[in-house]
Design an enzyme around this catalytic site. Structure first.
Site, short mmCIF file in Angstrom:
data_model
loop_
_atom_site.label_atom_id
_atom_site.label_comp_id
_atom_site.label_asym_id
_atom_site.label_seq_id
_atom_site.Cartn_x
_atom_site.Cartn_y
_atom_site.Cartn_z
NE ARG A 326 1.06 1.46 -1.00
CZ ARG A 326 0.64 2.66 -0.60
NH1 ARG A 326 0.01 2.78 0.57
NH2 ARG A 326 0.83 3.73 -1.33
CD GLU A 730 -5.00 1.03 -2.79
OE1 GLU A 730 -4.34 0.06 -3.17
OE2 GLU A 730 -4.54 2.18 -2.69
#
Length: 778
Positions: A326, A730
């Site tokens: 990621r 997030e």
């Protein structure tokens, strides 16, 4: 000041708690009155025992001998557990092997669980665990990314993503820059430390109460260490006192140890980690050490870039493969990289195994490219915002990421322009530049940075969810889903979804504990997907039940489907009849209609071919923009965040109040990561920042003096998410990168903006002062 921009009421409905309306957290009253029950608040069971962990005292080596005789005879001790007592699997690695529940012979970090003690009180267990006499054969530990890279010491193989010919593009560029950035980790510092309680059941199974973001994984691993089938283990999770990723995989060891001790003693066992032990025994946000080489033209447009993304994973894989992936996915952030070569290394060190944390590697990728934007700006003598806008994703051939996903519905250019105007960026930039010219010791800085964050688990099979709804004959509704409530308001939002579908008051709905015997095989509540996945699953269950009620109503009253309308706690049946929702449910029951249904959802469109490093790993992107202004003291390095303006994209908000709270909290937590929260290990591998006295999280005094937060209006999610909302857990965390960039801007002013300072994170006053000295020495 906060801008609470509520969605307009698009119907005349009077139901309370419907979608799109601000509604307080369903447990808010319980939280502030102390009535919210956590695992440690549960009544003690008869003959209950309490557990503690015996820890290793070296970072790397072999256990030569272990004398537990003093531990076993210590006051209150009932039993001791060691690795050879485990009847089933010893390794509880969540994805890849490498995480023994207790050390068998090889020590991989200082503080690793060596044995466990069960005693009649928590205090007795903790004291007894310190009495062990252990002899080790020490091995030199690897404690730095640099050393791990030199030894090719990895927990998983490197991965590469590339497009075009980065090397040729860089070499052909007018300007070339190289740089490095050390990015510190972060302690989760959830208010409720890791805790689990295990109760043996009459069928040889185990009832587990765990503060976990992933009850199904706890179920699986407890069953495996006990050597029993999954169906004999039930995990109950009512609420967590915070998680932030720290309880995604790393809640499982303590549940396993509690279950093993309960199995061995035949008594209930509770294991609660004290704060120092929790900080020592659990993983953090991965520290990273990234470097880059970039080529760009006279205007500052990037032509080619090479990134080495080096994650400090600790001793085991845990979730590091996906986390470093990621970071690589987000190494572009909001910018088109025409020729890119990104390498991700998973470095193995002899520290605790680092794990999931809000953003899951994304922040460590994004901050590097934002640093590149600042560095380019200083080289070509332009405002960093101008460089950012120049390199943004655009249309046609400039909207494909370096991993092959098309950036659709790109609203970031519009959002940047809106915030730039709303916060008067250009006017303030001029004023700040003038301020810095006439002030010798105080310097101001400003930065406006974007966030483009992909939403979905990058491991495809995790993008699924289930739910279970019961309708009772008084019209009340019981809802179970696979997500976990850790304070973020997930249960509130999903209750709103069900209330909306049935057109009933939210007070009619109770969201029960997350339990593995109600909704099986669940994914963790992570990746900002809790509402996206579980909201859709709950909606699916509600629609099935609603359609079942409509079908019954049509048959019973001889009307057509279109004649049955749910509204304002009532069911309108053409001109024939009007019933309350409760009356219809009672009537359906009397006619033997099933009033219970499961629901299911899986995210469409997503895939990633790892061998080709190409695909669409994300269902959509959530976006945000933040402008931060700081003032620094060049004599001491001290600084203050004076003002923050945020514009954030949540699609059509399900609950604006909760979304605003998530944005504000995420920003401040991100600010802590980048400014005050410093993890320190000594030369022996001991974590010395292991308590609130040596580890500084942001407090109320650290809040920006002016803090404006606005939800972007009239931009529903173009993808078919739950009521066209977007994830909000997030993405706002990375908005705090604007604070770090603003600090660099202030420091750069010391050189009259001719140079870009090295400012590793966290940017403590000491590091800011060193960066100022660096500018003065040029």
């Amino acid at each position: 000041m906060r801008k609470l921009a509520q969605l307009q009421d698009k119907t005349s409905s009077k139901i309370t708690g419907k979608v799109g309306v601000s509604r307080k957290h369903e447990s808010a009253d319980k939280h502030v009155t102390g009535k919210a029950l956590y695992i440690d608040d549960r009544p003690q069971m008869a003959n209950q025992l309490f557990a503690a962990i015996g820890q290793t005292t070296i970072a790397h080596g072999l256990v030569k001998s272990m004398d537990l005789s003093k531990v076993k005879v210590a006051p209150g001790v009932v039993d001791v557990l060691i690795a050879t007592d485990v009847p089933g699997h010893l390794d509880i690695g969540p994805v890849f092997k490498g995480d023994p529940v207790l050390v068998l012979d090889k020590v991989e970090f200082m503080g690793q669980a060596l044995f466990a003690v069960a005693a009649t009180s928590h205090e007795a267990a903790v004291k007894a665990a310190k009495l062990a006499i252990v002899e080790y054969e020490e091995i030199e530990p690897v404690l730095s990314v640099k050393e791990a890279l030199s030894k090719q010491n990895f927990v998983r193989p490197p991965h590469t993503q590339k497009r075009g010919d980065a090397v040729s593009a860089i070499n052909a560029s007018k300007h070339i820059l190289e740089g490095k950035l050390k990015i510190g980790g972060q302690e989760h510092f959830y208010l409720e430390s890791q805790i689990s309680s295990a109760e043996p059941t009459e069928d040889g199974g185990m009832m587990i109460y765990s503060s976990s973001q992933h009850p199904s994984e706890v179920q699986k691993l407890v069953a495996e260490v006990l050597g029993i089938s999954f169906n004999k283990v039930v995990v109950d999770m009512r609420r967590m006192g915070g998680g932030f990723g720290g309880k995604e995989t790393q809640a499982a060891p303590w549940a396993c140890i509690a279950a093993l001790l309960a199995n061995k003693t035949g008594r209930c066992v509770k294991l609660r980690l004290n704060r120092v032990d929790d900080m020592t025994l659990t993983g953090k946000r991965h520290p990273f050490e990234n470097d880059y080489k970039v080529g760009f033209d006279e205007q500052g447009l990037i032509k080619g870039i090479e990134f080495n993304i080096n994650g400090n994973c600790g001793y085991s894989p845990d979730l590091s493969d996906a986390i470093v992936d990621r970071a690589m996915f987000h190494s572009d952030n909001a910018y088109f990289l025409e020729n890119a070569h990104v390498v991700g290394n998973r470095c193995k060190t002899n520290t605790v195994s680092h794990t999931a944390y809000r953003g899951f590697g994304g922040p460590q990728g994004m901050i590097s490219i934002e640093g590149v934007m600042d560095d380019i700006a200083r080289k070509v003598d332009k405002d960093p915002l101008e460089i950012r806008k120049l390199n943004l994703y655009g249309q046609n051939d400039r909207n494909i990421t370096h991993y092959g996903q098309t950036v659709e519905h790109n609203i970031l250019p519009m959002m940047i322009n809106k915030l730039e105007n709303d916060c008067e960026y250009q006017k303030r930039r001029t004023e700040i530049t003038q301020f810095n010219k006439i002030n010798t010791f105080l310097k101001k800085g400003i930065a406006l940075t974007p966030v483009k964050f992909g939403i979905s688990f990058t491991v495809q099979h995790l993008n699924q969810a289930g739910a279970l709804i019961h309708l009772y004959t008084d019209g009340s509704i019981q809802l179970n889903h696979g997500g976990t409530e850790m304070g973020q308001g997930l249960n509130t939002k999903i209750a709103q979804v069900v209330a909306q579908e049935f057109q009933v008051d939210i007070d009619n709905i109770i969201v029960c504990s997350t339990r593995t015997d109600k909704v099986p095989n669940t994914s963790p509540t992570a990746a900002s997907s809790g509402t996206d996945l579980n909201g859709k699953a709950a909606q699916n269950a509600a629609i099935i039940l609603k359609n079942r009620l409509i079908e019954f109503t049509c048959e019973h009253f001889s009307v057509e489907q279109n004649d049955v309308i749910f509204s304002d706690n009532q069911v309108h049946i053409s001109n024939v009849k009007q019933l309350s929702f409760a009356e219809l449910v009672q009537l359906a029951y009397m006619n033997r209609i099933s009033l219970s249904s499961t629901g299911f959802y899986k995210t469409p469109k997503i895939y990633y071919d790892r061998d080709k490093a190409n695909g669409r790993p994300f269902f959509y992107f959530a976006n945000g923009v933040a402008c931060s202004e700081v003032v620094i003291d060049t004599l001491t390095g001290e600084y203050k965040v004076a003002r923050v303006d945020v514009l954030h994209d949540v699609g059509d908000s399900l609950n604006p109040a909760i979304d605003l709270g998530q944005i504000e909290g995420a920003f401040v937590q991100g600010m802590g990561w980048l400014t005050t929260e410093e993890l320190i290990w000594n030369e022996k591998g001991r974590l010395v920042s292991n308590n609130p006295a040596t580890y500084k999280i942001p407090a109320i005094a650290d809040m920006p003096e002016v803090f404006n937060v606005e939800l972007l209006q009239n931009e529903p999610n173009a993808e078919a998410t739950i009521y066209n909302s977007k994830a909000v857990g997030e993405p706002p965390f990375m908005l705090a990168i604007s604070v770090w960039s603003a600090l660099r801007d202030a420091v750069s002013s010391v050189s009259d903006y001719k140079a870009s300072p090295i400012l590793n994170t966290p940017a403590t006053p000491e590091r800011v002062l060193m960066a100022v000295q660096q500018m003065k020495s040029l």
